[in-house]
Design a protein around this motif. Structure first.
Motif, PDB file in Angstrom:
ATOM      1  N   ALA A  57      23.937  86.389  62.571  1.00  0.00           N
ATOM      2  CA  ALA A  57      25.106  85.685  62.049  1.00  0.00           C
ATOM      3  C   ALA A  57      24.758  84.245  61.686  1.00  0.00           C
ATOM      4  O   ALA A  57      25.254  83.694  60.699  1.00  0.00           O
ATOM      5  CB  ALA A  57      26.236  85.716  63.072  1.00  0.00           C
ATOM      6  N   VAL A  58      23.861  83.628  62.483  1.00  0.00           N
ATOM      7  CA  VAL A  58      23.444  82.253  62.201  1.00  0.00           C
ATOM      8  C   VAL A  58      22.718  82.179  60.865  1.00  0.00           C
ATOM      9  O   VAL A  58      22.963  81.281  60.053  1.00  0.00           O
ATOM     10  CB  VAL A  58      22.544  81.716  63.338  1.00  0.00           C
ATOM     11  N   VAL A  59      21.801  83.125  60.619  1.00  0.00           N
ATOM     12  CA  VAL A  59      21.063  83.132  59.352  1.00  0.00           C
ATOM     13  C   VAL A  59      22.025  83.208  58.172  1.00  0.00           C
ATOM     14  O   VAL A  59      21.850  82.525  57.152  1.00  0.00           O
ATOM     15  CB  VAL A  59      20.062  84.301  59.320  1.00  0.00           C
ATOM     16  N   LYS A  60      23.067  84.017  58.297  1.00  0.00           N
ATOM     17  CA  LYS A  60      24.043  84.152  57.212  1.00  0.00           C
ATOM     18  C   LYS A  60      24.793  82.848  56.966  1.00  0.00           C
ATOM     19  O   LYS A  60      25.069  82.485  55.824  1.00  0.00           O
ATOM     20  CB  LYS A  60      25.029  85.272  57.540  1.00  0.00           C
ATOM     21  N   THR A  61      25.109  82.113  58.036  1.00  0.00           N
ATOM     22  CA  THR A  61      25.892  80.887  57.860  1.00  0.00           C
ATOM     23  C   THR A  61      25.085  79.747  57.257  1.00  0.00           C
ATOM     24  O   THR A  61      25.661  78.817  56.708  1.00  0.00           O
ATOM     25  CB  THR A  61      26.490  80.408  59.205  1.00  0.00           C
ATOM     26  N   VAL A  62      23.741  79.798  57.367  1.00  0.00           N
ATOM     27  CA  VAL A  62      22.942  78.702  56.817  1.00  0.00           C
ATOM     28  C   VAL A  62      22.333  79.051  55.466  1.00  0.00           C
ATOM     29  O   VAL A  62      21.703  78.213  54.832  1.00  0.00           O
ATOM     30  CB  VAL A  62      21.820  78.260  57.786  1.00  0.00           C
ATOM     31  N   SER A  63      22.525  80.280  55.003  1.00  0.00           N
ATOM     32  CA  SER A  63      22.007  80.653  53.694  1.00  0.00           C
ATOM     33  C   SER A  63      22.779  79.962  52.584  1.00  0.00           C
ATOM     34  O   SER A  63      23.965  79.625  52.746  1.00  0.00           O
ATOM     35  CB  SER A  63      22.097  82.173  53.522  1.00  0.00           C
ATOM     36  N   ASP A  64      22.114  79.729  51.460  1.00  0.00           N
ATOM     37  CA  ASP A  64      22.765  79.070  50.333  1.00  0.00           C
ATOM     38  C   ASP A  64      23.988  79.871  49.880  1.00  0.00           C
ATOM     39  O   ASP A  64      23.980  81.105  49.859  1.00  0.00           O
ATOM     40  CB  ASP A  64      21.789  78.943  49.164  1.00  0.00           C
ATOM     41  N   ALA A  65      25.039  79.142  49.521  1.00  0.00           N
ATOM     42  CA  ALA A  65      26.270  79.786  49.061  1.00  0.00           C
ATOM     43  C   ALA A  65      26.888  78.944  47.961  1.00  0.00           C
ATOM     44  O   ALA A  65      26.689  77.727  47.901  1.00  0.00           O
ATOM     45  CB  ALA A  65      27.256  79.949  50.222  1.00  0.00           C
ATOM     46  N   GLY A  77      31.826  80.903  48.432  1.00  0.00           N
ATOM     47  CA  GLY A  77      31.192  81.379  49.652  1.00  0.00           C
ATOM     48  C   GLY A  77      31.281  80.348  50.764  1.00  0.00           C
ATOM     49  O   GLY A  77      31.515  80.688  51.931  1.00  0.00           O
ATOM     50  N   HIS A  78      31.085  79.094  50.404  1.00  0.00           N
ATOM     51  CA  HIS A  78      31.183  78.032  51.400  1.00  0.00           C
ATOM     52  C   HIS A  78      32.611  77.911  51.921  1.00  0.00           C
ATOM     53  O   HIS A  78      32.827  77.727  53.136  1.00  0.00           O
ATOM     54  CB  HIS A  78      30.737  76.698  50.782  1.00  0.00           C
ATOM     55  N   PHE A  79      33.577  78.001  51.048  1.00  0.00           N
ATOM     56  CA  PHE A  79      34.985  77.921  51.463  1.00  0.00           C
ATOM     57  C   PHE A  79      35.316  79.039  52.448  1.00  0.00           C
ATOM     58  O   PHE A  79      35.947  78.800  53.485  1.00  0.00           O
ATOM     59  CB  PHE A  79      35.899  78.018  50.241  1.00  0.00           C
ATOM     60  N   ILE A  80      34.863  80.245  52.140  1.00  0.00           N
ATOM     61  CA  ILE A  80      35.107  81.378  53.033  1.00  0.00           C
ATOM     62  C   ILE A  80      34.432  81.130  54.392  1.00  0.00           C
ATOM     63  O   ILE A  80      34.996  81.395  55.455  1.00  0.00           O
ATOM     64  CB  ILE A  80      34.598  82.685  52.395  1.00  0.00           C
ATOM     65  N   LYS A  81      33.197  80.594  54.338  1.00  0.00           N
ATOM     66  CA  LYS A  81      32.454  80.306  55.564  1.00  0.00           C
ATOM     67  C   LYS A  81      33.228  79.330  56.453  1.00  0.00           C
ATOM     68  O   LYS A  81      33.360  79.542  57.665  1.00  0.00           O
ATOM     69  CB  LYS A  81      31.090  79.728  55.214  1.00  0.00           C
ATOM     70  N   THR A  82      33.735  78.244  55.857  1.00  0.00           N
ATOM     71  CA  THR A  82      34.444  77.245  56.656  1.00  0.00           C
ATOM     72  C   THR A  82      35.770  77.768  57.191  1.00  0.00           C
ATOM     73  O   THR A  82      36.300  77.221  58.159  1.00  0.00           O
ATOM     74  CB  THR A  82      34.684  75.960  55.839  1.00  0.00           C
ATOM     75  N   CYS A  83      36.285  78.809  56.583  1.00  0.00           N
ATOM     76  CA  CYS A  83      37.494  79.448  57.119  1.00  0.00           C
ATOM     77  C   CYS A  83      37.153  80.381  58.274  1.00  0.00           C
ATOM     78  O   CYS A  83      37.908  80.493  59.250  1.00  0.00           O
ATOM     79  CB  CYS A  83      38.214  80.242  56.017  1.00  0.00           C
ATOM     80  N   ILE A  84      35.993  81.033  58.164  1.00  0.00           N
ATOM     81  CA  ILE A  84      35.593  82.013  59.168  1.00  0.00           C
ATOM     82  C   ILE A  84      35.074  81.358  60.439  1.00  0.00           C
ATOM     83  O   ILE A  84      35.346  81.831  61.553  1.00  0.00           O
ATOM     84  CB  ILE A  84      34.524  82.962  58.583  1.00  0.00           C
TER      85      ILE A  84
END
Length: 427
Positions: free
Chosen positions: A381-389, A393-400
């Motif tokens: 899960a950590v690898v997914k959160t630091v991958s380029d977006a 994608g970044h907006f979704i990440k900051t919501c999740i």
């Protein structure tokens, strides 16, 4: 000090890093009365490596270090910076969540309570080295490259490049992700693979008037990675600046120190990814950072062989994974839990001398594999959160992220409460 007992095991440890040193401490502390082992540590480097970034030692990690006699030294030497909570930011909007270590009474988690500690890898290793030096039964020899490992039903022998050798009852492979113990003996085909993620880090000196957006530690998410900014000493005169980000393979499995033009290239990589932050001090910290390193993150496959009849892998040598917030604590728990399993085997062997050592290995693996597999999932899960977006994608990440921290809080606190010195080892 505890000199080795003639009735104790003769143990060889490959690797003089944090894993090998804490393993030596645990094997000494939990040895049966009258059976203190003779422990010889062999390290490939000419001296222990006290370089590296800054790590977060969670409550369960500090609890293990306290059991092993190292945490007291950290306190005496004022190593590290206490952390009440981690702050999580979107670099374009501000703080979005926190991860708390204060516990129900504000004093920490567990009994006795522990919070967390941000500490450089160098200071962490120095503290553990100081604890090791108190024990006469432990010795360390540096500059020894192992080229061959031989094992039979009675002992195990390691052969060095310089023509020397060492023989013992048990070999502990604590020699990291590119473990010689694994690659030359336990499971040669299980090689490390590059995750596509690297950690670029340096240290930014700051004055008393420097204004940061965080109290101690901030995890700063951007479209192109994650930037960690953190104090790492009580003086608060330096900030660790470390970025996990997608980077092409740098061609060195052990990373390298970026100097001169390379340092400016690394700084440029960080500025390209995080320089558009709306939080002013982020750009300033990147500009002020010094002593840059670029460290590729490698991982092993989720499953694998950890042992033979007289050789056991611990830490990254057995189960290296991307950083997921508890990596160092997992290593400390490995060492303590394995040492307890070995001690129980020694006790049982008194009445049954033919009991195989593998019995202790199997007991440890039965207790440990589920926890390691859970950690593997968390690291993914950590690898997914630091991958380029992209922006979306970044907006979704900051919501999740805030939701994920809330959802996983009970699980994290359960791990923080764990004390493997009290776990029923099952035999």
């Amino acid at each position: 000090m505890a000199p080795a007992s003639p009735d104790g095991l003769d143990i060889i440890i490959l690797g003089g890093g944090i894993s090998g040193l804490t393993t030596a401490l645990a094997l000494t502390k939990f040895a049966p009365k009258g059976q203190v082992p003779r422990i010889r540590i062999f390290e490939i480097r000419p001296e222990p490596a006290v370089i590296g970034g800054a790590v977060n030692l969670t409550p369960n990690a500090l609890r293990m270090l306290d059991h092993l006699g190292a945490f007291e030294i950290y306190r005496q030497r004022d190593y590290g910076k206490d952390i009440d909570y981690l702050e999580i930011f979107d670099i374009y909007s501000g703080r979005i969540a926190i991860s708390d270590f204060r516990g129900p009474n504000g004093k920490g988690i567990g009994e006795p309570p522990y919070k967390a500690l941000r500490i450089t890898r160098g200071d962490s290793l120095k503290g553990v080295l100081a604890a090791v030096e108190k024990h006469e039964n432990i010795s360390m020899t540096c500059g020894k490259r192992t080229v061959k490992i031989e094992e039979n039903e009675k002992n195990v022998t390691i052969h060095f490049e310089d023509g020397g050798s060492a023989t013992g009852d048990l070999l502990m492979g604590c020699d990291g992700i590119h473990s010689v113990t694994r690659l030359k003996h336990v499971e040669p085909e299980r090689k490390a693979s590059y995750t596509g993620i690297s950690n670029a880090f340096g240290f930014a000196p700051v004055g008393k008037d420097f204004k940061t957006h965080f109290e101690c530690t901030a995890i700063n998410f951007a479209q192109k990675g994650m930037l960690l900014t953190s104090y790492h000493s009580s003086a608060a005169d330096s900030v660790y600046v470390g970025a996990l980000m997608t980077v092409e393979d740098v061609g060195s499995r052990d990373g390298w120190k970026a100097v001169g033009a390379d340092a400016e290239k690394t700084r440029g990589m960080l500025m390209e990814r995080f320089g558009d932050a709306k939080i002013p001090c982020i750009k300033q910290l990147i500009e002020q950072a010094q002593d840059f390193f670029l460290w590729p993150v490698y991982t092993l496959s989720k499953h694998g062989k950890w042992s033979t009849d007289r050789v056991m892998l611990l830490g990254d040598a057995a189960h290296a994974m991307p950083p997921q917030g508890e990596s160092t604590g997992i290593v400390f728990e490995d060492t303590v839990l394995f040492s307890r399993c070995l001690t129980r085997w020694l006790q049982l062997r008194k009445s049954d001398p033919l009991r195989p050592m593998k019995e202790a290995f199997n007991a440890y693996e039965n207790l440990r594999r589920k926890r390691i597999e859970e950690a593997f999932e968390e690291s993914g899960a950590v690898v997914k959160t630091v991958s380029d977006a992209g922006w979306l994608g970044h907006f979704i990440k900051t919501c999740i992220v805030p939701w994920y921290l809330w959802f996983s809080r009970a699980g994290r606190e359960k791990h923080f409460l764990e004390d493997v010195t009290k776990v029923d080892i099952g035999y």
